[in-house]
Scaffold this active site. Structure first.
Site, PDB file in Angstrom:
ATOM      1  NE  ARG A  32      29.721  44.393 -16.807  1.00  0.00           N
ATOM      2  CZ  ARG A  32      30.426  45.432 -17.232  1.00  0.00           C
ATOM      3  NH1 ARG A  32      31.181  45.328 -18.317  1.00  0.00           N
ATOM      4  NH2 ARG A  32      30.354  46.594 -16.590  1.00  0.00           N
ATOM      5  N   GLY A  33      26.584  43.488 -14.057  1.00  0.00           N
ATOM      6  CA  GLY A  33      26.947  44.148 -12.813  1.00  0.00           C
ATOM      7  C   GLY A  33      28.240  44.920 -12.932  1.00  0.00           C
ATOM      8  CE  LYS A  50      12.513  59.330  -1.913  1.00  0.00           C
ATOM      9  NZ  LYS A  50      12.791  59.760  -0.537  1.00  0.00           N
ATOM     10  CD  GLU A  63      15.421  49.128  -9.948  1.00  0.00           C
ATOM     11  OE1 GLU A  63      15.638  48.534 -11.023  1.00  0.00           O
ATOM     12  OE2 GLU A  63      16.094  50.111  -9.551  1.00  0.00           O
TER      13      GLU A  63
END
Length: 285
Positions: A106-107, A273, A16
């Protein structure tokens, strides 16, 4: 895919990234992606700011992953702050960019959103978003899951009930929030099997490379911290280089154990990273 050196099975490997806060830093994330691209991950997910604050950057970065890096992009999308019209616009934009995988969430409530606006939002839950994305058509949908239950769920059973609902709506991939205790993950996986949830399960691994990183991570994920990890943080509190190395080694041990137990997917929360992701990838091959 990577090959599981313990079982010989193929395992999905992904990571991610998140959009930079400043617009003029976006080329730095492109450089990070160029470095990650060499690992040939199965997909790279791109986060989405609260209330869609980074939606344009998410689409731009996802397009770069999909069309320049030639890696599958998984664009995050949150229900909070979304309207039916804006959802259709964003889905059309992603489709135009050939980004056909979405992580529906959903957030969290944005700081700029009032309590009244939050309560009157058009999409209350991720399942509402999933339903409409499925009706729009053409996307592979993923959802998040919590090995130790969502922090806001009253109990594990309620959390799993809502997860089952998402899968019944057409979710094909489940990506766990970060966790640090594999035994809790294995119990969670057993519960999914018992409930007949067959979506592909990807274990979310967060390398803790800085002492102050853990507090924020745990508060967001609801994950417990095993003694081994807390001891490492105490040991290397005044040694940043030592903490970085110890954190990577802890993550590698975690992944090695997951591979021994037949995990189907590993998802690295890379925190942008590339070097950390690279080190973990090479260590588990």
């Amino acid at each position: 895919m990577i090959r599981n050196k313990f079982t010989g099975d193929e395992v999905v490997f992904s990571c991610e990234v998140f959009p930079p806060k400043r617009d003029d830093d976006i080329y730095e994330i492109f450089q990070t992606l160029d470095a990650i691209e060499d690992l040939k991950p199965d997909y790279i997910s791109v986060t989405y700011g609260a209330g869609g604050s980074n939606s344009k950057k998410t689409a731009k970065i996802s397009s770069y992953i999909q069309n320049v890096c030639d890696v599958e992009a998984l664009a995050h999308m949150t229900a909070v702050g979304m309207t039916h019209d804006s959802l259709k616009e964003r889905l059309a934009e992603l489709r135009k960019k050939a980004v056909l995988r979405i992580l529906a969430l959903r957030g969290d409530k944005p700081r700029t959103m009032t309590d009244e606006e939050f309560e009157q939002r058009e999409f209350r839950y991720a399942s509402d978003l999933i339903r409409e994305i499925r009706e729009f058509g053409g996307f592979r949908i993923a959802a998040a899951c919590y090995p130790e239950k969502h922090p806001e769920s009253p109990d594990v059973e309620t959390d799993l009930k809502f997860l089952k609902e998402k899968c019944d709506l057409g979710v094909e991939d489940l990506i766990t929030q970060m966790f640090f205790d594999n035994e809790k993950f294995y119990r969670f996986r057993e519960r999914l099997d018992q409930m007949g949830i067959s979506a592909s399960l990807h274990a979310g691994i967060m390398p803790i490379t800085k002492v102050n990183q853990l507090g924020t991570s745990v508060s967001l994920s609801g994950s417990s911290v095993p003694t081994e990890l807390s001891n490492l943080i105490a040991k290397y509190a005044e040694d940043p280089a030592g903490m970085r190395q110890a954190g990577i080694e802890f993550a590698v041990r975690q992944v090695e154990d997951l591979l021994k137990h037949g995990i189907s997917g590993i998802h690295i929360y890379s925190m942008n990273k590339a070097d950390v992701t690279n080190e973990i990838y090479k260590a588990i091959l």
